[in-house]
Design a protein around this motif. Structure first.
Motif, PDB file in Angstrom:
ATOM      1  N   MET A  74       1.101  -1.100   0.213  1.00  0.00           N
ATOM      2  CA  MET A  74       0.258  -0.409  -0.054  1.00  0.00           C
ATOM      3  C   MET A  74       0.645   1.282  -0.287  1.00  0.00           C
ATOM      4  O   MET A  74       0.546   2.333  -0.779  1.00  0.00           O
ATOM      5  CB  MET A  74      -1.006   0.128   1.305  1.00  0.00           C
ATOM      6  N   ALA A  75       2.081   1.173   0.977  1.00  0.00           N
ATOM      7  CA  ALA A  75       2.941   2.087   0.798  1.00  0.00           C
ATOM      8  C   ALA A  75       3.491   2.104  -0.366  1.00  0.00           C
ATOM      9  O   ALA A  75       3.137   3.628  -0.914  1.00  0.00           O
ATOM     10  CB  ALA A  75       3.966   2.350   1.915  1.00  0.00           C
ATOM     11  N   ILE A  76       3.893   1.389  -1.575  1.00  0.00           N
ATOM     12  CA  ILE A  76       4.782   1.632  -2.949  1.00  0.00           C
ATOM     13  C   ILE A  76       3.116   2.088  -3.366  1.00  0.00           C
ATOM     14  O   ILE A  76       3.977   2.814  -4.405  1.00  0.00           O
ATOM     15  CB  ILE A  76       5.538  -0.522  -3.200  1.00  0.00           C
ATOM     16  N   TYR A  77       2.540   1.565  -3.698  1.00  0.00           N
ATOM     17  CA  TYR A  77       1.107   2.453  -4.500  1.00  0.00           C
ATOM     18  C   TYR A  77       1.129   3.678  -4.413  1.00  0.00           C
ATOM     19  O   TYR A  77       1.096   4.073  -5.561  1.00  0.00           O
ATOM     20  CB  TYR A  77      -0.343   1.451  -4.707  1.00  0.00           C
ATOM     21  N   LEU A  78       1.020   4.138  -3.188  1.00  0.00           N
ATOM     22  CA  LEU A  78       1.035   4.976  -2.527  1.00  0.00           C
ATOM     23  C   LEU A  78       1.819   5.959  -3.536  1.00  0.00           C
ATOM     24  O   LEU A  78       1.851   7.529  -3.684  1.00  0.00           O
ATOM     25  CB  LEU A  78      -0.001   5.714  -0.806  1.00  0.00           C
ATOM     26  N   GLU A  79       3.298   6.261  -3.031  1.00  0.00           N
ATOM     27  CA  GLU A  79       4.537   6.600  -3.490  1.00  0.00           C
ATOM     28  C   GLU A  79       4.136   6.588  -5.357  1.00  0.00           C
ATOM     29  O   GLU A  79       4.506   7.416  -6.004  1.00  0.00           O
ATOM     30  CB  GLU A  79       5.601   6.061  -3.825  1.00  0.00           C
ATOM     31  N   VAL A 118      -0.793  15.450  -5.553  1.00  0.00           N
ATOM     32  CA  VAL A 118      -2.736  15.327  -6.540  1.00  0.00           C
ATOM     33  C   VAL A 118      -2.360  13.869  -6.098  1.00  0.00           C
ATOM     34  O   VAL A 118      -3.183  13.231  -7.185  1.00  0.00           O
ATOM     35  CB  VAL A 118      -2.106  15.720  -8.009  1.00  0.00           C
ATOM     36  N   GLY A 119      -2.440  13.228  -5.736  1.00  0.00           N
ATOM     37  CA  GLY A 119      -2.596  11.596  -5.497  1.00  0.00           C
ATOM     38  C   GLY A 119      -4.328  11.688  -4.522  1.00  0.00           C
ATOM     39  O   GLY A 119      -4.659  13.074  -4.176  1.00  0.00           O
ATOM     40  N   ASN A 120      -5.227  10.443  -5.727  1.00  0.00           N
ATOM     41  CA  ASN A 120      -6.297  10.301  -5.290  1.00  0.00           C
ATOM     42  C   ASN A 120      -6.569   9.194  -4.841  1.00  0.00           C
ATOM     43  O   ASN A 120      -7.383   8.977  -4.374  1.00  0.00           O
ATOM     44  CB  ASN A 120      -7.212  10.093  -6.604  1.00  0.00           C
ATOM     45  N   ALA A 121      -5.726   8.621  -3.516  1.00  0.00           N
ATOM     46  CA  ALA A 121      -5.803   7.658  -3.168  1.00  0.00           C
ATOM     47  C   ALA A 121      -4.862   8.062  -1.971  1.00  0.00           C
ATOM     48  O   ALA A 121      -4.411   8.521  -1.475  1.00  0.00           O
ATOM     49  CB  ALA A 121      -5.124   6.175  -3.115  1.00  0.00           C
ATOM     50  N   SER A 122      -5.656   7.103  -0.248  1.00  0.00           N
ATOM     51  CA  SER A 122      -5.089   7.606   0.974  1.00  0.00           C
ATOM     52  C   SER A 122      -5.295   6.451   1.496  1.00  0.00           C
ATOM     53  O   SER A 122      -6.525   5.276   1.197  1.00  0.00           O
ATOM     54  CB  SER A 122      -6.255   8.742   1.417  1.00  0.00           C
ATOM     55  N   LEU A 123      -4.683   6.250   2.773  1.00  0.00           N
ATOM     56  CA  LEU A 123      -4.801   5.293   3.398  1.00  0.00           C
ATOM     57  C   LEU A 123      -5.255   4.817   4.514  1.00  0.00           C
ATOM     58  O   LEU A 123      -5.741   5.898   5.538  1.00  0.00           O
ATOM     59  CB  LEU A 123      -3.267   4.925   4.079  1.00  0.00           C
ATOM     60  N   ILE A 124      -6.707   4.544   4.855  1.00  0.00           N
ATOM     61  CA  ILE A 124      -7.895   4.228   5.638  1.00  0.00           C
ATOM     62  C   ILE A 124      -7.819   3.583   7.042  1.00  0.00           C
ATOM     63  O   ILE A 124      -8.332   3.477   7.665  1.00  0.00           O
ATOM     64  CB  ILE A 124      -9.050   4.585   5.278  1.00  0.00           C
ATOM     65  N   SER A 125      -7.403   2.121   6.333  1.00  0.00           N
ATOM     66  CA  SER A 125      -7.024   1.337   7.565  1.00  0.00           C
ATOM     67  C   SER A 125      -5.682   0.269   7.410  1.00  0.00           C
ATOM     68  O   SER A 125      -5.519  -0.290   5.856  1.00  0.00           O
ATOM     69  CB  SER A 125      -8.115   0.241   7.156  1.00  0.00           C
ATOM     70  N   PRO A 126      -5.115   0.693   7.627  1.00  0.00           N
ATOM     71  CA  PRO A 126      -3.357  -0.510   7.451  1.00  0.00           C
ATOM     72  C   PRO A 126      -3.902  -1.298   8.132  1.00  0.00           C
ATOM     73  O   PRO A 126      -4.636  -1.737   9.081  1.00  0.00           O
ATOM     74  CB  PRO A 126      -2.168   0.278   8.735  1.00  0.00           C
ATOM     75  N   ALA A 127      -3.230  -2.625   7.877  1.00  0.00           N
ATOM     76  CA  ALA A 127      -3.290  -4.010   7.829  1.00  0.00           C
ATOM     77  C   ALA A 127      -2.561  -4.179   9.094  1.00  0.00           C
ATOM     78  O   ALA A 127      -1.352  -4.344   9.404  1.00  0.00           O
ATOM     79  CB  ALA A 127      -2.257  -4.969   7.068  1.00  0.00           C
ATOM     80  N   GLU A 128      -3.581  -4.845  10.259  1.00  0.00           N
ATOM     81  CA  GLU A 128      -2.866  -5.323  11.268  1.00  0.00           C
ATOM     82  C   GLU A 128      -2.946  -7.434  11.189  1.00  0.00           C
ATOM     83  O   GLU A 128      -2.874  -7.759  10.550  1.00  0.00           O
ATOM     84  CB  GLU A 128      -4.272  -5.222  12.481  1.00  0.00           C
TER      85      GLU A 128
END
Length: 731
Positions: free
Chosen positions: A154-159, A408-418
């Motif tokens: 998820m971090a790599i995708y957001l970057e 200008v990214g259109n994605a954001s992290l709302i729930s990290p994996a536990e």
């Protein structure tokens, strides 16, 4: 109504299960045991899940008003795709997956670097129903690794998402930086072209010029009309004076000039005096008198001098020599007026011509104005379009520079994996899945077996396929489970003569019912010769022929049972007789009828097949065979011929031509639909009188309807022919 329609289908499937339960159970147990072993030794897997939220438009871009289109989520194909599917594929793309693998350095079970294909099988990216959210999950035997993988990817995708959008903005900026100078050059060229046009055609404001030109032309038209009116008035006065003077204006000018010339008038006076003297002298002197000659010479000289002065005064206009050059005061006034009017007329005429030229010039200009205006509008549109494009490019360049510097990214992290605490599937669930897969495998095996098995399985199938009158249903001998194993036809068993050995059994009753149905086949003509045949061997046609003969013999009718199967004879084995002499021997004349025919019970004689000949068909189709049949018919009440199966030889068709009818034996589980249909077609094409079919070896448990069951206590009643159709009623 629903129950009536669905009931036959349910019974059909239930019969299939009853036939194939053993195979289905074997497959079920085998698959279940195998899957259970796999489930026991399988290591538990853990599922970690995270969530990414996507926005239709970027919040930062919306607030700043810059770069709103860069991160906008829109499908390329309207109403056919979801933009979240595209983002899911980006997450599963090779660059993102490879970067995740290199970052975490994941290993497989053998300690080797984990391959991307294996990684993608464990990775799941799906859309949350009713929300712009993607659920990203990963399975692994280590719960910590599963959570770490989800958070990393998820971090790599957001970057990647932000860098991709920045790259779009940078690409747009570079493109605009190249286009702005070109757009500015186009603006300058368009403006220069418009300026040259205005300078060439002296254009300030075409619309005002049109309005002014229309007014000027109207004013010129008024002036022309007024001048033409004055010109007409002056011309009329001039005409009147010319008539009074009898001369035109130019001549009047000349005459006025001569009248007012003192030199001319003095010479005229001298000439008049000389002429008076010449006239006075001429009355007293002759023409050749010196005084007369002198006066004439003087007069001539004066006239010549007068002519010279007239020429000097009048110019090119020469008056007549004898004309009076002395005008009166009135004439001189009129001449002056005429000259004045003539000058006025010329001035007015020139003024009219000038006005006409001006009007023509303005009209030509006015006619050219629409074309000039159209061309001017084209040039102005070019200038406007070039300026608009230049302004837009300049604005977009500034926006792209700003957008490049903002996220200008259109994605954001709302729930990290536990880190998951429990495995994905429990042992009970694995057993349940194993049971489900085993059931599917069992059903599939039943389906495959049924699809490959083309045999006729029930009485209804036999009736539907052959479309022959059902004359009898013979139940299977013994317990059904032996028949279920393969429908073996124990032709050599002496107990197959059930009508003789067990007269109270259901099978005996079935044969007696067959006998009764044959009796009702034709009320006018009794059936005496019946050929019994089948499609393939082992359908029990010899057993049916034997028991039918016994049943007819029990009615105290004399019956002859002939073994017409010269290929694989059976009757001598059923009755325990020798086969040294029989039908084949009678046909070739090597035996006598009395010795060949053997009595086996009251009213029943049996003629075995005899020695198996090399060419049975030629023997059965001979005249000797036809003569023997006539003899048998004359000596017996019934003759039953056990003919070979139709797929073995066509002997049954040959024997059928000598009989009153053919009885067709069908055994479910032995004959298939292809052979049965072929046999029926062969009988029909050979013109046989097919009496009907006998379904032999029927297993009551395989039949869908209760009236096919037979018990010792409840015997079926004989069928009765209906008057309308002549068909037999079921029993």
């Amino acid at each position: 109504m629903k129950t009536i329609e669905s009931s036959p289908n349910f019974k059909h499937y239930w019969l299939i299960v009853k036939r194939r339960w053993l195979s289905a159970l074997t497959v079920f147990v085998s698959v279940f045991v195998l899957l259970s072993i796999v489930a026991i030794f399988k290591k538990p897997t853990y599922l970690a899940e995270g969530k990414l939220k996507f926005e239709r438009t970027n919040t930062t871009s919306t607030l700043t008003g810059v770069g709103t289109e860069i991160g906008k989520l829109e499908p390329l194909v309207q109403d056919k795709s979801n933009p979240l599917y595209t983002e899911a594929e980006v997450i599963r793309s090779v660059p993102v997956v490879n970067k995740t693998l290199s970052t975490l350095k994941l290993k497989d079970e053998h300690g080797l670097p984990l391959k991307s294909k294996v990684f993608l099988k464990r990775l799941t990216v799906k859309e949350s129903t009713g929300a712009d959210v993607l659920d990203i999950s990963f399975k692994d035997m280590n719960p910590g690794t599963a959570a770490k993988v989800v958070n990393t990817i998820m971090a790599i995708y957001l970057e990647h998402n932000i860098s991709a959008h920045r790259a779009q903005a940078a690409a747009a900026r570079k493109f605009l930086e190249k286009q702005v100078p070109n757009a500015e050059l186009i603006v300058r060229k368009a403006e220069a072209e418009l300026a040259r046009f205005k300078e060439k055609y002296q254009v300030v404001s075409l619309q005002e010029e049109v309005n002014q030109a229309v007014g000027i032309i109207a004013e010129l038209q008024k002036q022309i009309s007024a001048t033409q009116y004055n010109l007409a008035n002056v011309d009329a006065q001039s005409q009147a004076i010319r008539k009074q003077l009898g001369m035109n204006a130019q001549y009047a000018v000349t005459m006025t000039s001569l009248s007012q010339s003192s030199g001319v008038q003095d010479l005229l006076k001298e000439i008049q005096q000389l002429e008076s003297q010449l006239a006075a002298k001429g009355t007293v002197l002759q023409d050749d008198h010196p005084q007369i000659i002198d006066l004439k010479e003087k007069l001539k000289s004066l006239k010549e001098l007068l002519q010279q002065r007239i020429t000097m005064v009048a110019g090119t206009t020469q008056p007549q020599p004898n004309q009076n050059f002395q005008l009166g005061l009135l004439q001189q006034q009129l001449s002056g007026k005429l000259v004045e009017l003539e000058s006025t007329r010329l001035g007015l005429a020139n003024q009219v011509n000038t006005l006409f030229r001006l009007q023509t010039a303005y009209k030509e200009r006015l006619n050219n104005l629409p074309r000039l205006e159209q061309y001017q509008r084209q040039l102005e549109r070019k200038v406007q379009a070039a300026q608009s494009t230049y302004s837009l490019l300049l604005q977009k360049l500034q926006e792209s520079q700003i957008a490049e510097n903002q996220n200008v990214g259109n994605a954001s992290l709302i729930s990290p994996a536990e880190v998951p605490e429990e495995p994905t599937t429990s042992l009970k669930m694995l057993y349940l899945i194993a049971g489900l897969l085993s059931s599917i495998a069992a059903l599939a095996s039943v389906y495959v077996l049924e699809a490959r098995d083309k045999s006729i399985k029930t009485v209804d199938e036999a009736k539907e396929l052959l479309d022959l009158t059902l004359l009898g249903i013979i139940p299977v001998a013994g317990k059904p489970k032996k028949a279920l194993r393969g429908y073996e036809e124990l032709e050599l068993d002496s107990q197959k003569i059930v009508v003789r050995d067990t007269p109270r059994s259901p099978m005996s009753e079935a044969y007696r019912m067959l006998r009764a149905n044959l009796k009702f086949m034709n009320a006018d003509k009794e059936l005496k010769v019946i050929v019994v045949t089948s499609s393939v061997p082992k359908e029990g046609k010899s057993t049916v022929a034997t028991n039918l003969a016994v049943a007819m013999a029990q009615t105290e009718r004399k019956v002859l049972l002939i073994d017409g199967d010269l290929h694989r004879p059976t009757q001598h084995k059923i009755w325990g007789l020798t086969n040294s002499q029989g039908l084949s021997n009678l046909i070739v004349g090597q035996a006598e009828i009395k010795k060949a025919i053997k009595n086996v019970m009251d009213n029943l004689d049996v003629l075995t097949s005899g020695v198996v000949p090399p060419s049975p068909a030629s023997l059965l189709d001979s005249k000797r065979m036809a003569a023997l049949m006539e003899t048998f018919v004359a000596n017996y009440d019934f003759v039953i011929v056990d003919a070979p199966s139709l797929n073995v030889a066509a002997d049954a068709a040959t024997l059928g031509q000598m009989a009153d009818g053919v009885l067709f034996v069908v055994r479910p589980g032995v004959v298939d639909a292809v052979n049965a249909a072929f046999a029926k077609e062969l009988l029909e094409k050979s013109g046989q009188n097919v009496l009907g079919q006998v379904v032999n070896g029927v297993i009551s448990q395989n039949e869908p309807y209760s009236y096919y069951y037979f018990t010792e206590e409840d015997y079926p009643q004989p069928s009765i022919r209906t008057q309308e159709s002549g068909s037999l009623v079921k029993y």
